[in-house]
Design an enzyme around this catalytic site. Structure first.
Site, PDB file in Angstrom:
ATOM      1  N   TYR A 183       0.813  -1.211   0.000  1.00  0.00           N
ATOM      2  CA  TYR A 183       0.000   0.000   0.000  1.00  0.00           C
ATOM      3  C   TYR A 183       0.851   1.267   0.000  1.00  0.00           C
ATOM      4  O   TYR A 183       0.409   2.326  -0.457  1.00  0.00           O
ATOM      5  CB  TYR A 183      -0.936   0.038   1.210  1.00  0.00           C
ATOM      6  CG  TYR A 183      -2.021  -1.005   1.203  1.00  0.00           C
ATOM      7  CD1 TYR A 183      -2.115  -1.956   0.199  1.00  0.00           C
ATOM      8  CD2 TYR A 183      -2.952  -1.054   2.215  1.00  0.00           C
ATOM      9  CE1 TYR A 183      -3.098  -2.916   0.205  1.00  0.00           C
ATOM     10  CE2 TYR A 183      -3.961  -2.013   2.237  1.00  0.00           C
ATOM     11  CZ  TYR A 183      -4.028  -2.943   1.223  1.00  0.00           C
ATOM     12  OH  TYR A 183      -5.006  -3.892   1.238  1.00  0.00           O
ATOM     13  N   ASP A 202     -11.672  -9.297   6.665  1.00  0.00           N
ATOM     14  CA  ASP A 202     -13.039  -9.353   6.145  1.00  0.00           C
ATOM     15  C   ASP A 202     -13.595 -10.771   6.232  1.00  0.00           C
ATOM     16  O   ASP A 202     -14.801 -10.972   6.442  1.00  0.00           O
ATOM     17  CB  ASP A 202     -13.087  -8.858   4.703  1.00  0.00           C
ATOM     18  CG  ASP A 202     -13.193  -7.346   4.616  1.00  0.00           C
ATOM     19  OD1 ASP A 202     -12.934  -6.683   5.640  1.00  0.00           O
ATOM     20  OD2 ASP A 202     -13.514  -6.824   3.535  1.00  0.00           O
ATOM     21  N   LYS A 215       3.658 -15.314   2.974  1.00  0.00           N
ATOM     22  CA  LYS A 215       3.765 -16.091   1.734  1.00  0.00           C
ATOM     23  C   LYS A 215       5.253 -16.322   1.447  1.00  0.00           C
ATOM     24  O   LYS A 215       5.765 -16.031   0.362  1.00  0.00           O
ATOM     25  CB  LYS A 215       3.077 -15.334   0.584  1.00  0.00           C
ATOM     26  CG  LYS A 215       2.829 -16.177  -0.670  1.00  0.00           C
ATOM     27  CD  LYS A 215       1.868 -17.325  -0.459  1.00  0.00           C
ATOM     28  CE  LYS A 215       1.614 -18.060  -1.785  1.00  0.00           C
ATOM     29  NZ  LYS A 215       0.861 -19.320  -1.569  1.00  0.00           N
ATOM     30  N   ASP A 222      -2.779 -18.296   1.744  1.00  0.00           N
ATOM     31  CA  ASP A 222      -3.866 -19.036   1.098  1.00  0.00           C
ATOM     32  C   ASP A 222      -4.383 -20.150   2.016  1.00  0.00           C
ATOM     33  O   ASP A 222      -5.593 -20.355   2.154  1.00  0.00           O
ATOM     34  CB  ASP A 222      -3.425 -19.595  -0.256  1.00  0.00           C
ATOM     35  CG  ASP A 222      -2.050 -20.261  -0.221  1.00  0.00           C
ATOM     36  OD1 ASP A 222      -1.325 -20.108   0.784  1.00  0.00           O
ATOM     37  OD2 ASP A 222      -1.704 -20.926  -1.217  1.00  0.00           O
ATOM     38  N   ASP A 227      -5.705  -7.039   5.494  1.00  0.00           N
ATOM     39  CA  ASP A 227      -6.887  -6.391   4.939  1.00  0.00           C
ATOM     40  C   ASP A 227      -7.883  -7.436   4.452  1.00  0.00           C
ATOM     41  O   ASP A 227      -9.094  -7.363   4.703  1.00  0.00           O
ATOM     42  CB  ASP A 227      -6.447  -5.470   3.795  1.00  0.00           C
ATOM     43  CG  ASP A 227      -7.543  -4.519   3.347  1.00  0.00           C
ATOM     44  OD1 ASP A 227      -8.668  -4.590   3.878  1.00  0.00           O
ATOM     45  OD2 ASP A 227      -7.278  -3.696   2.457  1.00  0.00           O
TER      46      ASP A 227
END
Length: 355
Positions: free
Chosen positions: A135, A250, A190, A222, A246
């Site tokens: 970001y 959710d 990752k 994942d 982020d």
């Protein structure tokens, strides 16, 4: 206690009004100062984070933020879009540690889209780094691709980057939080693909040696997403980077029945914080008295706990919310057959009465 109140866009002003109402129901002394941010900031001064708003935020002891964003601003240059105001505020005030609790209330088990036997017992604290990653990494932009199969076509590029000190400070936050919970930290990265993630994992492992009483595990992002859907109750504290956090936050929101139930805190090194719901501005329901204000009210409770050291007052608000839910009062997003369906204002009133 000086609090900067930044309602923002969409449903922001509606849910903020209910949070302030509940705070005013406590036997505490607050000084609230309101200012625009996001699309409201752009409308006021051509900037999603006006200078005057930033000054108020810096002078305050804590910041309450409603939500930012609206489709009508989508054609603006990226630096002028509403969300940039929130991102810049986090960066300017060094709010690097995002705490996002995901908790499933006993009375909302059937509201979760997951089977009760999977969702029951959910109690996760997701610790997300907020100031780095893709970001904010440089360079970033768009250009004509210089080489390769698609040379000459338009391409976009962003840079994922983390330094070891950045990772270490968020890891300390996660391990210290775990000591007050069930003493388990799951690091999500990752590292099998990304060099950035390998640096991240190495730094987390080094920090873990300071906390021999806390169990550390690792998952690739994942697999973490899959395990959250498969056995969410097995997680205690999750620590991860800005982008992965982020996305995963959710997912944990849906486990809890509605993203309208999740507050969050973004803290600096000294405990000053930006407190906001995990959900967005929902412009499609703005002004209709439909939004769930509980995430905003829970964010205010987090403000009392983390910045103002008022854990008893925070617990009072949280208990009031449990009482309201147990009494069957629901906004539309968590409504179930046999419950009383209410609007934003009525839910705020119910929490205040229970308080």
């Amino acid at each position: 206690m000086k609090v900067a109140v930044l309602p923002g866009d969409g449903i922001g002003s509606e849910i903020m009004r209910e949070a302030v109402k509940v705070l005013n129901g406590l036997d505490e002394s607050f000084e609230f100062e309101e200012a625009p941010i996001g699309g409201a900031g752009y409308d006021a001064s051509g900037d999603p984070l006006p200078d005057a708003t930033l000054a108020i935020a810096k002078q305050a002891d804590a910041i309450l933020l409603g939500a930012t964003g609206d489709w009508k601003y989508d054609k603006l240059d990226r630096k002028l879009r509403p969300e940039q105001g929130m991102l810049r505020l986090r960066k300017e005030l060094h709010f690097f540690a995002n705490l996002r609790p995901a908790f499933l209330y006993e009375d909302l088990v059937s509201a979760s889209p997951f089977k009760p036997e999977i969702a029951k017992g959910l109690d996760i604290l997701l610790v997300r780094e907020l100031n780095g990653d893709i970001y904010f990494g440089q360079p970033r932009g768009s250009r004509s691709a210089p080489d390769g199969e698609f040379a000459g076509t338009r391409e976009g590029f962003d840079t994922m980057r983390y330094s070891e000190p950045e990772v270490a400070r968020i890891a300390h936050v996660a391990f210290q939080a775990a000591r007050k919970r069930r003493k388990k930290v799951c690091n999500v990265d990752k590292a099998n693909v990304l060099e950035t993630s390998q640096v991240w994992r190495d730094a987390v492992i080094r920090v873990s040696t300071d906390y021999p009483d806390v169990e550390l595990s690792h998952l690739y992002v994942d697999n973490a997403a899959m395990q959250l859907a498969r056995r969410p109750a097995s997680f205690d504290v999750i620590v991860t980077g800005n982008m992965f956090g982020d996305i995963l936050s959710d997912e944990t929101a849906m486990l809890s029945g509605s993203i309208g139930m999740l507050g969050s805190a973004a803290l600096d090194a000294n405990g000053k914080g930006l407190f906001e719901p995990s959900h967005g501005s929902a412009p499609d329901i703005a002004g209709k008295n439909l939004a769930n204000p509980l995430a905003m009210i829970l964010s205010a409770a987090m403000m009392l706990r983390y910045t103002f050291d008022r854990p008893e007052q925070a617990a009072r608000i949280e208990k009031a919310i449990r009482t309201v839910l147990h009494n069957g009062v629901r906004t539309g997003d968590i409504w179930q057959k046999g419950c009383e369906r209410v609007g934003t204002r009525e839910m705020g009133d119910a929490v205040l009465r229970a308080l």
